[in-house]
Design an enzyme around this catalytic site. Structure first.
Site, PDB file in Angstrom:
ATOM      1  N   HIS A  14      31.442 -64.756 -38.769  1.00  0.00           N
ATOM      2  CA  HIS A  14      31.348 -63.422 -38.453  1.00  0.00           C
ATOM      3  C   HIS A  14      32.476 -63.115 -37.345  1.00  0.00           C
ATOM      4  CE1 HIS A  14      28.765 -60.426 -36.090  1.00  0.00           C
ATOM      5  NE2 HIS A  14      29.144 -59.900 -37.177  1.00  0.00           N
ATOM      6  N   GLU A  41      34.612 -62.700 -42.012  1.00  0.00           N
ATOM      7  CA  GLU A  41      34.190 -61.353 -41.948  1.00  0.00           C
ATOM      8  C   GLU A  41      34.974 -60.638 -40.724  1.00  0.00           C
ATOM      9  OE1 GLU A  41      31.775 -57.775 -40.481  1.00  0.00           O
ATOM     10  OE2 GLU A  41      32.458 -59.572 -39.376  1.00  0.00           O
ATOM     11  N   HIS A  56      35.780 -54.308 -33.274  1.00  0.00           N
ATOM     12  CA  HIS A  56      34.396 -53.837 -33.559  1.00  0.00           C
ATOM     13  C   HIS A  56      34.109 -52.337 -32.948  1.00  0.00           C
ATOM     14  CE1 HIS A  56      30.063 -53.846 -33.238  1.00  0.00           C
ATOM     15  NE2 HIS A  56      30.054 -54.522 -34.313  1.00  0.00           N
TER      16      HIS A  56
HETATM   17  O1  G3P Z   1      29.330 -57.214 -41.888  1.00  0.00           O
HETATM   18  C1  G3P Z   1      28.166 -57.902 -41.289  1.00  0.00           C
HETATM   19  C2  G3P Z   1      28.206 -57.774 -39.522  1.00  0.00           C
HETATM   20  O2  G3P Z   1      29.430 -57.771 -39.033  1.00  0.00           O
HETATM   21  C3  G3P Z   1      27.569 -56.057 -39.391  1.00  0.00           C
HETATM   22  O3  G3P Z   1      27.519 -55.891 -38.276  1.00  0.00           O
HETATM   23  O4  G3P Z   1      27.865 -54.817 -36.091  1.00  0.00           O
HETATM   24  O5  G3P Z   1      28.596 -57.161 -36.566  1.00  0.00           O
HETATM   25  O6  G3P Z   1      29.672 -55.424 -37.577  1.00  0.00           O
HETATM   26  P1  G3P Z   1      28.390 -55.899 -37.076  1.00  0.00           P
HETATM   27 MG    MG Z   2      31.133 -56.595 -38.706  1.00  0.00          MG
END
Ligand code: G3P
Ligand code: MG
Length: 246
Positions: A14, A41, A56
């Site tokens: 993540h 990701e 982000h």
């Molecule tokens: O893509 C999964 C996750 O990353 C979505 O939430 O806020 O961490 O981008 P966020």
């Molecule tokens: Mg994300």
């Protein structure tokens, strides 16, 4: 870019591997690979001069040593910032990466990717379009195609129009009323939900409708096991090694 059918891994790092290294940085992606993740990701947004970079938030405040809205900053402004020191002094000097250099690193590491399109407010369509164009133009043949995802339908629609061949996942907390018609219109491959909002019933409904199901953000191995049991195929984790070690 490879056209093989998608088989999602059990875990996707993540924002790279944000439990260990600053989010959405090259060092974070390297760390995810070191920990054994085969996919990562990351979040992509546009600078003022429409260059896709990994970030982000709508502002650079939380994850760099600067302040201000990304949408007001050129690439040159953004590249002057330190994106590592906020996490730890060990990462001082790390920069906000461009999507282009990220793609090169993925190629070098042989990593799969979920490219989350994370537009700054009001820039949904243009972000979907520019990111999709760049991925379509620059993705190496040696890597399997990435999967786009976004919370913003307009961004996914723009990606679909620009690069229909690159698969899309619809990212949401949990499916709302009428989700199937929208997912069909987007020609989605996958649904990405918050694990906190998922139930066995919702997971079963999504899988029965023919979509791959991914869940974010799962840092507890026992929780991951339960989600896999419900039909979740892949979890996003800040600590990919915790899921891999199960
Ligand atoms: O893509 C999964 C996750 O990353 C979505 O939430 O806020 O961490 O981008 P966020
Ligand atoms: Mg994300």
């Amino acid at each position: 870019m490879s056209e093989l059918p998608i088989r999602f891994p059990r875990v996707i790092g993540h924002r790279g591997a944000v439990g260990h290294a600053p989010e959405n940085t090259l060092v974070g992606i390297r760390k995810a690979a070191e920990l054994g993740a085969t996919w990562v990701e990351f979040d992509v947004a546009l600078t003022k001069d429409d260059v896709p970079v990994l970030l982000h938030d709508a502002t650079v405040d939380r994850t760099t040593d600067g302040t201000g809205k990304l949408a007001d900053m050129t690439l040159q402004d953004v590249r002057a910032l330190d994106a590592g020191r906020w996490f730890s002094a060990d990462f001082a000097g790390e920069r906000v990466p461009t999507l282009t250099e990220t793609i090169r690193l993925l190629e070098a590491l042989g990593l799969g990717a979920n490219v989350e399109i994370k537009p700054t407010p009001g820039r949904e369509s243009v972000t979907g379009r520019v990111v999709a164009k760049q991925v379509a133009d620059e993705w190496p043949n040696s890597l399997r195609a990435p999967v786009f995802s976004s919370f913003w339908v307009d961004a996914l629609v723009a990606a679909q129009r620009t690069a229909p061949e690159i698969p899309r996942g619809w990212l949401m907390r949990r499916p709302g009323k009428g989700w199937q018609a929208q997912a069909k219109a987007l020609d989605c491959l996958s649904i990405h939900c918050s694990h906190k909002a998922l139930t066995k019933g919702i997971a079963t409904e999504i899988r029965a409708a023919g979509y791959h199901l991914l869940a974010y953000t799962v840092n507890d191995a026992k929780r991951a096991l339960k989600l896999f049991d419900w039909g979740v195929e892949s979890v996003f984790s800040d600590y990919p090694e915790r899921i891999l070690e199960m």
